[in-house]
Write a protein that holds these residues in place. Sequence first.
Motif, PDB file in Angstrom:
ATOM      1  N   GLY A 229       0.808  -1.219   0.000  1.00  0.00           N
ATOM      2  CA  GLY A 229       0.000   0.000   0.000  1.00  0.00           C
ATOM      3  C   GLY A 229       0.838   1.266   0.000  1.00  0.00           C
ATOM      4  N   GLN A 230       2.019   1.191   0.584  1.00  0.00           N
ATOM      5  CA  GLN A 230       2.922   2.344   0.631  1.00  0.00           C
ATOM      6  C   GLN A 230       3.899   2.364  -0.546  1.00  0.00           C
ATOM      7  OE1 GLN A 230       4.786   1.840   4.447  1.00  0.00           O
ATOM      8  NE2 GLN A 230       3.040   2.678   5.580  1.00  0.00           N
ATOM      9  N   PHE A 231       3.771   1.404  -1.446  1.00  0.00           N
ATOM     10  CA  PHE A 231       4.662   1.280  -2.607  1.00  0.00           C
ATOM     11  C   PHE A 231       6.123   1.123  -2.183  1.00  0.00           C
ATOM     12  CE2 PHE A 231       1.027   3.924  -3.902  1.00  0.00           C
ATOM     13  CZ  PHE A 231       0.475   3.100  -4.882  1.00  0.00           C
ATOM     14  N   ARG A 232       6.330   0.525  -1.004  1.00  0.00           N
ATOM     15  CA  ARG A 232       7.671   0.251  -0.524  1.00  0.00           C
ATOM     16  C   ARG A 232       8.034  -1.180  -0.915  1.00  0.00           C
ATOM     17  NH1 ARG A 232      10.160   3.466   3.204  1.00  0.00           N
ATOM     18  NH2 ARG A 232      11.897   2.101   2.651  1.00  0.00           N
ATOM     19  N   TYR A 233       8.366  -1.362  -2.184  1.00  0.00           N
ATOM     20  CA  TYR A 233       8.645  -2.697  -2.686  1.00  0.00           C
ATOM     21  C   TYR A 233       9.959  -3.247  -2.144  1.00  0.00           C
ATOM     22  CZ  TYR A 233       4.902  -1.354  -5.816  1.00  0.00           C
ATOM     23  OH  TYR A 233       3.692  -0.930  -6.320  1.00  0.00           O
ATOM     24  N   ASP A 234      10.838  -2.370  -1.659  1.00  0.00           N
ATOM     25  CA  ASP A 234      12.055  -2.852  -1.014  1.00  0.00           C
ATOM     26  C   ASP A 234      11.730  -3.558   0.298  1.00  0.00           C
ATOM     27  OD1 ASP A 234      11.132  -0.478   0.024  1.00  0.00           O
ATOM     28  OD2 ASP A 234      13.139   0.302   0.509  1.00  0.00           O
ATOM     29  N   ARG A 235      10.684  -3.082   0.989  1.00  0.00           N
ATOM     30  CA  ARG A 235      10.225  -3.746   2.201  1.00  0.00           C
ATOM     31  C   ARG A 235       9.393  -4.983   1.867  1.00  0.00           C
ATOM     32  NH1 ARG A 235       8.489   1.240   6.286  1.00  0.00           N
ATOM     33  NH2 ARG A 235      10.628   2.096   6.521  1.00  0.00           N
ATOM     34  N   THR A 236       8.651  -4.921   0.770  1.00  0.00           N
ATOM     35  CA  THR A 236       7.904  -6.092   0.319  1.00  0.00           C
ATOM     36  C   THR A 236       8.848  -7.264   0.071  1.00  0.00           C
ATOM     37  OG1 THR A 236       6.220  -4.692  -0.719  1.00  0.00           O
ATOM     38  CG2 THR A 236       6.351  -6.977  -1.449  1.00  0.00           C
ATOM     39  N   ALA A 237      10.020  -6.958  -0.470  1.00  0.00           N
ATOM     40  CA  ALA A 237      11.011  -8.009  -0.731  1.00  0.00           C
ATOM     41  C   ALA A 237      11.440  -8.685   0.564  1.00  0.00           C
ATOM     42  CB  ALA A 237      12.214  -7.412  -1.453  1.00  0.00           C
ATOM     43  N   ILE A 238      11.593  -7.914   1.635  1.00  0.00           N
ATOM     44  CA  ILE A 238      11.975  -8.483   2.927  1.00  0.00           C
ATOM     45  C   ILE A 238      10.885  -9.418   3.444  1.00  0.00           C
ATOM     46  CG2 ILE A 238      12.477  -7.950   5.337  1.00  0.00           C
ATOM     47  CD1 ILE A 238      14.740  -7.301   3.452  1.00  0.00           C
ATOM     48  N   VAL A 239       9.627  -9.001   3.300  1.00  0.00           N
ATOM     49  CA  VAL A 239       8.505  -9.837   3.731  1.00  0.00           C
ATOM     50  C   VAL A 239       8.465 -11.137   2.930  1.00  0.00           C
ATOM     51  CG1 VAL A 239       5.999  -9.974   3.914  1.00  0.00           C
ATOM     52  CG2 VAL A 239       7.164  -7.838   4.471  1.00  0.00           C
ATOM     53  N   VAL A 240       8.672 -11.033   1.626  1.00  0.00           N
ATOM     54  CA  VAL A 240       8.655 -12.222   0.773  1.00  0.00           C
ATOM     55  C   VAL A 240       9.796 -13.167   1.138  1.00  0.00           C
ATOM     56  CG1 VAL A 240       8.917 -13.047  -1.598  1.00  0.00           C
ATOM     57  CG2 VAL A 240       7.487 -11.054  -1.126  1.00  0.00           C
ATOM     58  N   ILE A 241      10.982 -12.612   1.357  1.00  0.00           N
ATOM     59  CA  ILE A 241      12.137 -13.442   1.723  1.00  0.00           C
ATOM     60  C   ILE A 241      11.897 -14.145   3.057  1.00  0.00           C
ATOM     61  CG2 ILE A 241      14.574 -13.378   2.390  1.00  0.00           C
ATOM     62  CD1 ILE A 241      14.931 -11.076   0.378  1.00  0.00           C
ATOM     63  N   GLY A 242      11.381 -13.418   4.037  1.00  0.00           N
ATOM     64  CA  GLY A 242      11.094 -14.015   5.341  1.00  0.00           C
ATOM     65  C   GLY A 242      10.064 -15.125   5.248  1.00  0.00           C
ATOM     66  N   VAL A 247       8.532 -20.938   5.066  1.00  0.00           N
ATOM     67  CA  VAL A 247       7.865 -22.015   4.325  1.00  0.00           C
ATOM     68  C   VAL A 247       8.838 -23.158   4.033  1.00  0.00           C
ATOM     69  CG1 VAL A 247       6.818 -22.615   2.109  1.00  0.00           C
ATOM     70  CG2 VAL A 247       6.071 -20.564   3.322  1.00  0.00           C
ATOM     71  N   VAL A 248      10.070 -22.824   3.639  1.00  0.00           N
ATOM     72  CA  VAL A 248      11.062 -23.864   3.335  1.00  0.00           C
ATOM     73  C   VAL A 248      11.408 -24.659   4.588  1.00  0.00           C
ATOM     74  CG1 VAL A 248      13.454 -24.257   2.652  1.00  0.00           C
ATOM     75  CG2 VAL A 248      12.035 -22.682   1.345  1.00  0.00           C
ATOM     76  N   VAL A 249      11.596 -23.968   5.717  1.00  0.00           N
ATOM     77  CA  VAL A 249      11.944 -24.657   6.967  1.00  0.00           C
ATOM     78  C   VAL A 249      10.801 -25.566   7.415  1.00  0.00           C
ATOM     79  CG1 VAL A 249      12.436 -24.326   9.422  1.00  0.00           C
ATOM     80  CG2 VAL A 249      13.566 -22.889   7.719  1.00  0.00           C
ATOM     81  N   VAL A 250       9.582 -25.037   7.414  1.00  0.00           N
ATOM     82  CA  VAL A 250       8.427 -25.835   7.823  1.00  0.00           C
ATOM     83  C   VAL A 250       8.213 -27.013   6.884  1.00  0.00           C
ATOM     84  CG1 VAL A 250       5.914 -25.805   8.090  1.00  0.00           C
ATOM     85  CG2 VAL A 250       7.281 -23.927   8.989  1.00  0.00           C
ATOM     86  N   ASP A 251       8.370 -26.777   5.591  1.00  0.00           N
ATOM     87  CA  ASP A 251       8.204 -27.841   4.608  1.00  0.00           C
ATOM     88  C   ASP A 251       9.238 -28.947   4.821  1.00  0.00           C
ATOM     89  OD1 ASP A 251       7.062 -28.823   1.952  1.00  0.00           O
ATOM     90  OD2 ASP A 251       9.174 -28.663   1.464  1.00  0.00           O
ATOM     91  N   THR A 252      10.486 -28.571   5.071  1.00  0.00           N
ATOM     92  CA  THR A 252      11.541 -29.559   5.282  1.00  0.00           C
ATOM     93  C   THR A 252      11.301 -30.383   6.542  1.00  0.00           C
ATOM     94  OG1 THR A 252      13.142 -28.102   4.179  1.00  0.00           O
ATOM     95  CG2 THR A 252      14.023 -29.877   5.540  1.00  0.00           C
ATOM     96  N   LEU A 253      11.002 -29.705   7.654  1.00  0.00           N
ATOM     97  CA  LEU A 253      10.745 -30.412   8.905  1.00  0.00           C
ATOM     98  C   LEU A 253       9.520 -31.310   8.798  1.00  0.00           C
ATOM     99  CD1 LEU A 253      11.451 -27.567  11.500  1.00  0.00           C
ATOM    100  CD2 LEU A 253      12.931 -29.474  10.885  1.00  0.00           C
ATOM    101  N   SER A 254       8.474 -30.815   8.137  1.00  0.00           N
ATOM    102  CA  SER A 254       7.251 -31.596   7.979  1.00  0.00           C
ATOM    103  C   SER A 254       7.500 -32.848   7.149  1.00  0.00           C
ATOM    104  CB  SER A 254       6.168 -30.731   7.329  1.00  0.00           C
ATOM    105  OG  SER A 254       4.989 -31.475   7.137  1.00  0.00           O
ATOM    106  N   ASN A 255       8.244 -32.715   6.073  1.00  0.00           N
ATOM    107  CA  ASN A 255       8.543 -33.883   5.232  1.00  0.00           C
ATOM    108  C   ASN A 255       9.361 -34.916   5.986  1.00  0.00           C
ATOM    109  OD1 ASN A 255       7.185 -32.880   2.990  1.00  0.00           O
ATOM    110  ND2 ASN A 255       8.995 -31.863   2.161  1.00  0.00           N
ATOM    111  N   GLN A 256      10.339 -34.465   6.766  1.00  0.00           N
ATOM    112  CA  GLN A 256      11.154 -35.408   7.529  1.00  0.00           C
ATOM    113  C   GLN A 256      10.335 -36.147   8.577  1.00  0.00           C
ATOM    114  OE1 GLN A 256      14.418 -33.120   9.113  1.00  0.00           O
ATOM    115  NE2 GLN A 256      15.517 -33.033   7.153  1.00  0.00           N
ATOM    116  N   LEU A 257       9.444 -35.425   9.266  1.00  0.00           N
ATOM    117  CA  LEU A 257       8.609 -36.072  10.277  1.00  0.00           C
ATOM    118  C   LEU A 257       7.633 -37.046   9.653  1.00  0.00           C
ATOM    119  CD1 LEU A 257       7.878 -33.024  12.614  1.00  0.00           C
ATOM    120  CD2 LEU A 257       9.331 -34.996  13.104  1.00  0.00           C
TER     121      LEU A 257
END
Length: 262
Positions: A229-242, A247-257
């Motif tokens: 909404g603030q057009f701060r796409y540099d901050r959007t990138a941080i949210v996407v990366i986080g 998702v990758v960590v949860v997916d990996t742990l879930s698959n192993q269990l």
Amino acid sequence: MNTIPKKSFAQKWHIKALVWTAIVLALFIASCAMTGVDVGAFLIGFNQFMQIFYEMLKPDWSYVPFTIKPIIQTIQMALIGTLVGSIIAVPFAVLAARNIVTNTVIRGTIRFILNLVRTLPDLMLAAVFVAVVGIGPMAGVLTLAIFSFGMISKLFYEAIETIDMGPIEALTAAGATKTQVVWFAVLPQVYNHFLSYFLYTFEINVRASTILGYLGAGGIGELLQRSLGQFRYDRTAIVVIGTFIVVVVVDTLSNQLRERLQ
């Protein structure tokens, strides 16, 4: 002599490929015309898309500390929603199983309720709960709980219908009650399935909670909505990366269990 059949086969394959390509293109064009999709508008605005993408390639790393708490909240929402929905799903799944409940009226009613729950879109539920309980994680937890309930109930009663009926018949012949039969003969056979379904649903809910937060249901999605909404796409990138890391960590742990449970 051997090259003629190969050439003939190649020609037939090319003809089929051309025919199927023409059919797919015709269906694509017809679908765009019927739904009002303007592919040209995307091509015209492609430069704007690339501009946004370019700005996201320069993340504002100073924004990272502000994303930690919402990410933790997103995981908590997914965990609580999945747990609540899974607990409620167990008795409904037992009542919906054909080999446990022989009364077609009861079983049909339960299955109708489960089908109705699975029909409700997550975004609609989130919007309703945001209107009822207000903006915050409570709306997200309620939405994820209902989604988990509908999904796990179906998977669980289908697993119950595939169990070995021998222990059930033995306990019934010994005079056990229905509750005892379910507790000692049914649940032990599907325990691993239930845990696997729980982990799988939790994995899905971590992803879904991001979108639900965009509607005001708490979690990292609120930061995503704010940065866009603030057009701060540099901050959007941080949210996407986080979100991607979680998702990758949860997916990996879930698959192993789940692999250990098999």
